[in-house]
Design a protein around this motif. Sequence first.
Motif, PDB file in Angstrom:
ATOM      1  N   GLN A  37      45.172  36.160  37.894  1.00 29.58           N
ATOM      2  CA  GLN A  37      45.305  37.556  37.478  1.00 29.58           C
ATOM      3  C   GLN A  37      44.064  38.376  37.802  1.00 29.58           C
ATOM      4  O   GLN A  37      44.008  39.562  37.464  1.00 29.58           O
ATOM      5  CB  GLN A  37      45.588  37.610  35.971  1.00 29.58           C
ATOM      6  CG  GLN A  37      46.891  36.942  35.569  1.00 29.58           C
ATOM      7  CD  GLN A  37      47.044  36.790  34.065  1.00 29.58           C
ATOM      8  OE1 GLN A  37      46.089  36.999  33.307  1.00 29.58           O
ATOM      9  NE2 GLN A  37      48.237  36.431  33.619  1.00 29.58           N
ATOM     10  N   ARG A  38      43.078  37.734  38.429  1.00 33.06           N
ATOM     11  CA  ARG A  38      41.845  38.381  38.879  1.00 33.06           C
ATOM     12  C   ARG A  38      41.040  38.974  37.706  1.00 33.06           C
ATOM     13  O   ARG A  38      40.337  39.968  37.855  1.00 33.06           O
ATOM     14  CB  ARG A  38      42.144  39.467  39.926  1.00 33.06           C
ATOM     15  CG  ARG A  38      42.949  38.956  41.111  1.00 33.06           C
ATOM     16  CD  ARG A  38      43.027  39.975  42.213  1.00 33.06           C
ATOM     17  NE  ARG A  38      41.740  40.187  42.858  1.00 33.06           N
ATOM     18  CZ  ARG A  38      41.228  39.377  43.786  1.00 33.06           C
ATOM     19  NH1 ARG A  38      41.895  38.310  44.185  1.00 33.06           N
ATOM     20  NH2 ARG A  38      40.055  39.646  44.311  1.00 33.06           N
ATOM     21  N   ARG A  39      41.087  38.334  36.558  1.00 31.37           N
ATOM     22  CA  ARG A  39      40.289  38.748  35.403  1.00 31.37           C
ATOM     23  C   ARG A  39      39.074  37.817  35.309  1.00 31.37           C
ATOM     24  O   ARG A  39      38.902  37.056  34.372  1.00 31.37           O
ATOM     25  CB  ARG A  39      41.135  38.702  34.130  1.00 31.37           C
ATOM     26  CG  ARG A  39      42.267  39.721  34.129  1.00 31.37           C
ATOM     27  CD  ARG A  39      43.019  39.753  32.803  1.00 31.37           C
ATOM     28  NE  ARG A  39      43.920  38.615  32.660  1.00 31.37           N
ATOM     29  CZ  ARG A  39      43.874  37.750  31.655  1.00 31.37           C
ATOM     30  NH1 ARG A  39      42.938  37.858  30.722  1.00 31.37           N
ATOM     31  NH2 ARG A  39      44.726  36.741  31.590  1.00 31.37           N
ATOM     32  N   PHE A  40      38.216  37.923  36.332  1.00 32.47           N
ATOM     33  CA  PHE A  40      37.097  36.979  36.485  1.00 32.47           C
ATOM     34  C   PHE A  40      36.087  37.042  35.339  1.00 32.47           C
ATOM     35  O   PHE A  40      35.422  36.051  35.040  1.00 32.47           O
ATOM     36  CB  PHE A  40      36.380  37.246  37.813  1.00 32.47           C
ATOM     37  CG  PHE A  40      37.284  37.196  39.008  1.00 32.47           C
ATOM     38  CD1 PHE A  40      37.834  36.004  39.427  1.00 32.47           C
ATOM     39  CD2 PHE A  40      37.607  38.348  39.712  1.00 32.47           C
ATOM     40  CE1 PHE A  40      38.670  35.945  40.521  1.00 32.47           C
ATOM     41  CE2 PHE A  40      38.445  38.301  40.814  1.00 32.47           C
ATOM     42  CZ  PHE A  40      38.989  37.105  41.212  1.00 32.47           C
ATOM     43  N   GLU A  41      35.963  38.205  34.712  1.00 28.64           N
ATOM     44  CA  GLU A  41      34.949  38.363  33.666  1.00 28.64           C
ATOM     45  C   GLU A  41      35.245  37.518  32.435  1.00 28.64           C
ATOM     46  O   GLU A  41      34.356  37.277  31.600  1.00 28.64           O
ATOM     47  CB  GLU A  41      34.838  39.840  33.267  1.00 28.64           C
ATOM     48  CG  GLU A  41      36.028  40.415  32.504  1.00 28.64           C
ATOM     49  CD  GLU A  41      37.226  40.754  33.401  1.00 28.64           C
ATOM     50  OE1 GLU A  41      38.277  41.130  32.867  1.00 28.64           O
ATOM     51  OE2 GLU A  41      37.080  40.624  34.639  1.00 28.64           O
TER      52      GLU A  41
END
Length: 465
Positions: free
Chosen positions: A94-98
């Motif tokens: 989901q590209r929520r790397f943080e």
Amino acid sequence: MMAGIGFALKKLSSQDNLASRSLAGGHAIMIASGPWIVIMVGLAMLHILGRPLLDPMDLKVFSILVIYSFALSLVITSPISLDATLRVSRILFQRRFEEVHGIYLAAVFITTLLSLIAGTVVFFLLIGLPLGLGLAAIICVVQVSHLWLAMSFVAAIKQYGTVTSAFALGLSCSIIFGTSAAALGNGPGGMLIGFSIGLCISFCILNFLILKTFPGPLTALRDLPAKLREMRPVSATFIAAGVCSALAVWIDKIIVWQSNEGTAVADGLIYSARYDSPMFMAYLSIVPVMSILVVWLETTFFNNYRHYRDIVHSGGTLRQIDEQRASLAQNAVDTVFSAFLIQLTISVSLAVMAPLLADLLGLPYDAISVLRLALVGAAFHFLFQASCGVILFVQYGKAYLWLQVLFLVLNAAGTAIMLSNPDYLGLGYVLASIASGTLAYAAMRQALGTLNRLTFVVNNPAISG
């Protein structure tokens, strides 16, 4: 396993030269069995270098405590690592790397807490070690647990050189500090602390790498309990599977230790000279082929599976979806079976050379038959692990759990039954591995054959909830 390291491995393995392919294989070995390699190689080196420095009994106590620490840490971290892997895989997609930062620190906190509690219960309450030796063993458990956890996160990082170098540096420091502690007269406890320092150095490098790759805000201590309460397990199925998986690997050793084959040494520690070493050598024999399979799983299989998912998400026709599923399944089945045949050939060849290996490794004569059985069993154990790796990759949780439970039960029952005849020592593990490996391979084929149902129904949040 997490897709991510595959990009680095693919870049290396696709280059048409021996050096790049060797680097890919070497990095895959570290990803697949990094802590195992460091511990076993370090243990062997410290055994050799420690003979002039420690009394044989003290050296035996050190070795047994390392094995106990390794087993305990694996049981502790397996469910935590599996849960963390599922979380990170989901948020990376989901590209929520943080959010990786917070998940990692929470996992480290939980791992540390459980390691301290379990180490205290096992080494002080159950075994009753002296204070200094018990504290050294607990420290070792914590450090090995940290390494196992870190490896489930660095699989998403492309800096393969740093990962491999971290283990090489840690191994070197373990040997240097361990032998130095023994030379200074600090006994097995001091050697264990020195060994753990090397593991800590490896973890610190990996920890820095993870936090640098996935930066994020630190959670205040007063907010930590609330954060942890919010992080409920992603899947109880995978948590249970992680515990069963770790127990299945060690249950036969625990049963053998409690039998007439077990030998008690100082401080209430038990081991089996005729069983332990052959089993560990057999496990090491599958590492090279397993590393090749890791390269394939994280590159070719990942790309094929991603292409399948892309067709599904882009609204491809049923024919397009099923054609890609069939191609993915055929490639996976062929690769796993071919790797198994290679491993079986290696294992049988080593079994034929068992007397020579026993002489080189200093094993007692009556351990040769156990070594032969362990090598054959390890080949089918490889088939079990490889098939389960594919099943885990496509997130077929129920099948993965039942396979781990099956191997746990069969390994325990087979080992206990075969102990009635000393000549059959190790046969229980072989029979359990053959049965579990065969069924896991069949389950993998069934999972790949019904991949459309897994994708659209079983793993669809809108349907499964």
